[in-house]
Write an enzyme that holds these catalytic residues in place. Structure first.
Site, PDB file in Angstrom:
ATOM      1  N   SER A  89       0.782  -1.237   0.000  1.00  0.00           N
ATOM      2  CA  SER A  89       0.000   0.000   0.000  1.00  0.00           C
ATOM      3  C   SER A  89       0.812   1.284   0.000  1.00  0.00           C
ATOM      4  O   SER A  89       0.248   2.371  -0.009  1.00  0.00           O
ATOM      5  CB  SER A  89      -0.915  -0.003   1.232  1.00  0.00           C
ATOM      6  OG  SER A  89      -0.127  -0.164   2.396  1.00  0.00           O
TER       7      SER A  89
ATOM      8  N   LEU B 135       7.825  -5.071   2.807  1.00  0.00           N
ATOM      9  CA  LEU B 135       7.330  -4.635   4.113  1.00  0.00           C
ATOM     10  C   LEU B 135       8.340  -3.676   4.743  1.00  0.00           C
ATOM     11  O   LEU B 135       9.541  -3.910   4.664  1.00  0.00           O
ATOM     12  CB  LEU B 135       7.216  -5.875   4.997  1.00  0.00           C
ATOM     13  CG  LEU B 135       6.118  -5.902   6.033  1.00  0.00           C
ATOM     14  CD1 LEU B 135       4.762  -5.991   5.353  1.00  0.00           C
ATOM     15  CD2 LEU B 135       6.293  -7.126   6.927  1.00  0.00           C
TER      16      LEU B 135
ATOM     17  N   TYR C   1      18.479  -1.362   0.452  1.00  0.00           N
ATOM     18  CA  TYR C   1      19.087  -0.063   0.150  1.00  0.00           C
ATOM     19  C   TYR C   1      20.537  -0.098   0.616  1.00  0.00           C
ATOM     20  O   TYR C   1      20.838  -0.629   1.685  1.00  0.00           O
ATOM     21  CB  TYR C   1      18.316   1.052   0.883  1.00  0.00           C
ATOM     22  CG  TYR C   1      18.849   2.435   0.584  1.00  0.00           C
ATOM     23  CD1 TYR C   1      18.828   2.924  -0.722  1.00  0.00           C
ATOM     24  CD2 TYR C   1      19.406   3.221   1.586  1.00  0.00           C
ATOM     25  CE1 TYR C   1      19.335   4.176  -1.010  1.00  0.00           C
ATOM     26  CE2 TYR C   1      19.907   4.480   1.302  1.00  0.00           C
ATOM     27  CZ  TYR C   1      19.869   4.951  -0.008  1.00  0.00           C
ATOM     28  OH  TYR C   1      20.375   6.184  -0.296  1.00  0.00           O
TER      29      TYR C   1
ATOM     30  N   TYR D 218      23.023   4.151   8.241  1.00  0.00           N
ATOM     31  CA  TYR D 218      22.206   3.178   7.505  1.00  0.00           C
ATOM     32  C   TYR D 218      22.946   1.852   7.270  1.00  0.00           C
ATOM     33  O   TYR D 218      22.733   0.874   7.979  1.00  0.00           O
ATOM     34  CB  TYR D 218      21.713   3.786   6.175  1.00  0.00           C
ATOM     35  CG  TYR D 218      20.595   2.948   5.594  1.00  0.00           C
ATOM     36  CD1 TYR D 218      19.267   3.287   5.814  1.00  0.00           C
ATOM     37  CD2 TYR D 218      20.864   1.769   4.913  1.00  0.00           C
ATOM     38  CE1 TYR D 218      18.232   2.483   5.348  1.00  0.00           C
ATOM     39  CE2 TYR D 218      19.839   0.952   4.446  1.00  0.00           C
ATOM     40  CZ  TYR D 218      18.540   1.320   4.659  1.00  0.00           C
ATOM     41  OH  TYR D 218      17.524   0.503   4.206  1.00  0.00           O
TER      42      TYR D 218
END
Ligand code: NAD
Length: 399
Positions: free
Chosen positions: A50, A139, A224, A234
């Site tokens: 979504s 997700l 990523y 990250y």
């Protein structure tokens, strides 16, 4: 009701139904404007369908290849004066547009980590499609409820060394320092449980046990890597550890998938403003610089450009895949182009409040963030009275 953005920190607590619908329409238009495509996916399951990359994947599959799609997501309908979540409105718009074109679309709203939602999804696939030939796992969640009821949370922290960085206050454009202590071993392990590859494996095993993976079935998960300037938070941080676990999971899926002649991939996507990404400290500065460099170079892409290119040139391109040493499909080559990264690295220390919109593209970042929630989308009348409640026909799960 007239709906305005209401922003708290990196969250926007309202969403605009008409703006969300227009955003979906724009994405569909992008896919439909592509060149004639060959054979593609027919029956697709998207887990995390979504928002961001999952929604874009669903649109690429349905409108690029005429695929039937089953989407699993965790979204909130409107209640009282509270708007629905953006993913609710976007799914409603997607479903309406897909059905209008004769494409099957089933929606399941619930916790994808749970066995109950996995089995309910399998029931829908078995009943309506027989099997799926593509499973996209997209997700992005802050927490996961384990089978014993324990809730584990993901954290965005550095590993080993403290993080010192800067972030931009979204509302005011004021920059402030952020410092974070390194994550504990438990925080690293919990982030891997939430955002690593285990649940992806559980989904593939659940589908396989029920005989729902079509011969040659493909599955992809998204990761990523990004630029060195964000690595401390990250790639080398808790989330990077979880992403490393996707490479482990991909290898673990080779054997079970080989039994149906299928394959598993991890695709490295470009950095973009999505709900999940906006929570990462320092990402707003990086993305503002990246947008500036890529827009100037004419190489800027959003989620829909990325997923459509992934489908058209890689998964269903018919040629050799563009993979790296780890076997990951690389869709971030334009982001990591040397001229783009040199620009970002050179300007990184120079960005301040006075030049956010000249040196960097903070207004583009801001626009993208508002766009996630259906605001600032061209052609939408934000002064019009709109109905908050929009229905989605749910095949399973609840609201
Ligand atoms: P997003 O926040 O836009 O979307 C997340 C999706 O997950 C939504 O559909 C949401 O409903 C669903 N979801 C969350 N918790 C759920 C639950 N418990 N049960 C069912 N559904 C749930 O995220 P995104 O940025 O598109 O990220 C998707 C994937 O792409 C992630 O793996 C992310 O790491 C990866 N990725 C993102 C970027 C980026 O810059 N945004 C770049 C490369 C890769």
């Amino acid at each position: 009701m007239i709906i305005k953005p209401r922003i708290r920190g990196f969250l926007c607590t309202t969403a605009h139904p008409a703006g969300c619908a227009r955003d979906v329409e724009n994405q569909i238009r992008h896919v439909e404007s592509g060149s004639v495509r060959g054979e593609g996916p027919k029956n697709v399951l998207i887990i995390g369908a979504s928002g961001g990359y999952g929604l874009a994947s669903r649109i690429s599959a349905a409108f690029g290849y005429g695929a039937s799609t089953v989407g699993v997501f965790f979204e909130r309908p409107a209640s009282g004066n509270r708007t629905a979540s953006p993913g609710w409105y976007k799914t409603a718009a997607f479903t309406e547009a897909a059905k209008a074109k004769g494409h099957y679309a089933a929606n399941i709203n619930g916790d994808a980590y749970s066995e109950e939602i996995k089995q309910a999804t399998c029931d829908v696939i078995e009943r309506d499609l027989g099997q799926v030939d593509l499973v996209i796992y997209s997700l992005a969640a802050p927490a996961r409820q384990m089978p014993d009821g324990e809730v584990v949370r993901s954290t965005l922290k550095p590993v080993g060394e403290p993080f010192e960085g800067r972030t931009i206050d979204f509302n005011t454009g004021v920059m402030r320092d952020v410092s974070l202590e390194p994550a504990s071993d438990e925080e690293v392990a919990d982030t891997i449980k939430v955002m690593g590859g285990e649940d992806w494996e559980l989904w593939i095993h659940a589908l396989k046990e029920r005989g729902l993976l079509a011969p040659g079935c493909i599955t992809t998960n998204y990761t990523y890597l990004g630029s060195e300037v964000t690595w401390s938070i990250y790639h080398h941080g808790t989330i990077g550890r979880a992403k490393e676990d996707l490479d482990r999971a991909r290898k673990a899926l080779v054997e079970p998938l080989a039994e149906v002649g299928g394959s598993a991939y991890v695709a490295v996507m470009k950095g973009l403003v999505t709900q999940a990404a906006s929570a990462i400290p320092g990402m707003s500065i990086y993305l503002s610089l990246l947008f500036k460099a890529m827009k100037d170079a004419g190489t800027h892409e959003g989620c829909i450009e990325q997923t459509t290119r992934l489908f058209d040139t890689q998964l269903y391109g018919g040629g050799e895949l563009r993979t790296d040493d780890e076997g990951r499909i690389r869709m971030d080559e334009l982001e990591l182009a040397p001229d783009i990264q040199t620009f970002v690295a050179d300007k990184w220390a120079m960005v301040d409040e006075s030049n956010l919109d000249s040196l960097a593209d903070f207004s583009g970042y801001r626009q993208a963030f508002l766009g996630l929630h259906g605001f600032n989308i061209e052609g939408t009348d934000y002064e019009a009275d709109v109905e908050l409640e929009v229905d989605i026909d749910l095949a399973a799960g609840g609201d």
